[in-house]
Design an enzyme around this catalytic site. Sequence first.
Site, PDB file in Angstrom:
ATOM      1  N   SER A   1       0.798  -1.219   0.000  1.00  0.00           N
ATOM      2  CA  SER A   1       0.000   0.000   0.000  1.00  0.00           C
ATOM      3  C   SER A   1       0.835   1.275   0.000  1.00  0.00           C
ATOM      4  O   SER A   1       0.371   2.313  -0.438  1.00  0.00           O
ATOM      5  CB  SER A   1      -0.944  -0.007   1.198  1.00  0.00           C
ATOM      6  OG  SER A   1      -0.235  -0.218   2.397  1.00  0.00           O
TER       7      SER A   1
ATOM      8  N   HIS B   1      -5.716  -3.488  -1.810  1.00  0.00           N
ATOM      9  CA  HIS B   1      -5.519  -2.625  -2.979  1.00  0.00           C
ATOM     10  C   HIS B   1      -5.589  -3.408  -4.289  1.00  0.00           C
ATOM     11  O   HIS B   1      -5.308  -2.863  -5.360  1.00  0.00           O
ATOM     12  CB  HIS B   1      -4.175  -1.898  -2.876  1.00  0.00           C
ATOM     13  CG  HIS B   1      -4.128  -0.933  -1.735  1.00  0.00           C
ATOM     14  ND1 HIS B   1      -4.567   0.360  -1.828  1.00  0.00           N
ATOM     15  CD2 HIS B   1      -3.742  -1.107  -0.442  1.00  0.00           C
ATOM     16  CE1 HIS B   1      -4.439   0.959  -0.659  1.00  0.00           C
ATOM     17  NE2 HIS B   1      -3.935   0.080   0.203  1.00  0.00           N
TER      18      HIS B   1
ATOM     19  N   LYS C   1     -12.035   0.337  -0.274  1.00  0.00           N
ATOM     20  CA  LYS C   1     -11.142   0.990  -1.243  1.00  0.00           C
ATOM     21  C   LYS C   1     -11.844   1.022  -2.610  1.00  0.00           C
ATOM     22  O   LYS C   1     -12.751   1.826  -2.782  1.00  0.00           O
ATOM     23  CB  LYS C   1      -9.785   0.321  -1.219  1.00  0.00           C
ATOM     24  CG  LYS C   1      -9.088   0.805   0.061  1.00  0.00           C
ATOM     25  CD  LYS C   1      -7.802   0.227   0.442  1.00  0.00           C
ATOM     26  CE  LYS C   1      -7.335   0.921   1.723  1.00  0.00           C
ATOM     27  NZ  LYS C   1      -6.695   0.036   2.666  1.00  0.00           N
TER      28      LYS C   1
END
Length: 392
Positions: A183, A211, A242
């Site tokens: 990340s 992610h 996310k």
Amino acid sequence: MSINPYGWIEESLRTIHRAKWYRSVQEIMGRPGAVVRIDGQELINFASNDYLGLAGDSRVIAAAIEATQLYGTGATGSRLITGHRPIHRELERAIAALKQTEDAIVFSSGYLANLGAISALVGKRDLILSDQYNHASLKNGAILSGAMVLEYAHGDVEGLKFLLESYRNAYRRCLILTDTVFSMDGDLCPLSKVVELGETYGCMLLVDEAHGTGVFGDRGAGAVEYLGCTGRGLIQMGTLSKALGSLGGYVAGSAALVDFLRNRAGSWIYTTGLSPADTAAGLEAIAIVNQEPQRRAKLWQNVKYLKQLLVESVPSVASRLLPSESPILCLQVPDAQTVLAVGEGLKAAGILVGAVRPPTVPTSRIRVTVMATHEKAHCERLVEGLQSLLKS
Ligand SMILES: *Cc1c(COP(=O)(O)O)cnc(C)c1O
């Protein structure tokens, strides 16, 4: 004379200020998106995890409103008591279908998913091997579990192998932990090699797809799909917060694993179920990921364009770019003071980026995240801003 038992807190804050490590919040107005407003100023947003632009999507918002009308605002209890709703199960099935696993379990956040899963899977007699750059929630889950924790150098497969050879046999169970997409650097883990080592040495492997989900892979299932490891007996955790634009975390894997976590993961059992609005938003976002691959394609076009602009920019910018294979692009800066100054300079130029400092990362960096909803002109403005600020 009595001393103030809380006096140390202000002393500690002064130390944080002196080190330029002090952090504070800023208010963002209106809906999230590629352009946001802070203090009345419009800023191009390169600091969001909302990769597909779904957090402000009208369909996702409508789904959250509808679920709130139907089920109310709160889940009102733990999933095992009174907090379980039909949409929770629907969401878990949708995640399992996306990940091509037998089942999935939804937690109230990705952080809680890692704490709950890791501490349920291993204990005092067990070993955890963990990439040095793993997310804080993996590291804290490892500590909570009480297992022996050994870190290997970032992405170092040989280092991991050495630890396995030296220590695996001294422990009952072994759990390998890694982010798939790191990340704070934007690079990927060497997943197929890690999977192979895990199989050879009889280890469980938990990968953090925070992610990756919605971003990587032909179907948007994540970096596991992209790196050709679907169906390899992994424990895949991730977040709804996310690319999926909602709030919540999940663990996907075998039916037995999920059933076990429902019985042993403290951060699932002893907390309130995910709110109806968050659950429905996550469900709608997964439907959009399935139906609109063009969003993912647009994101990757933008990543390619911005990377090309950065590589072709002045040497003082191009040379700072860390290797990345994701929509997370980082530019290394000498120290915390400089990174703050560059962040402020960009903000004055109408651009919002992450100015990331220790202790989050070992070295300070400007962290840029690309969205599907960015326009070419946004990328151009960012690179112009960086060129004028990073001249020296
Ligand atoms: C954001 C993040 C998490 C935590 O997810 P939340 O749902 O925000 O709690 C876990 N792991 C990684 C790698 C992350 O980036």
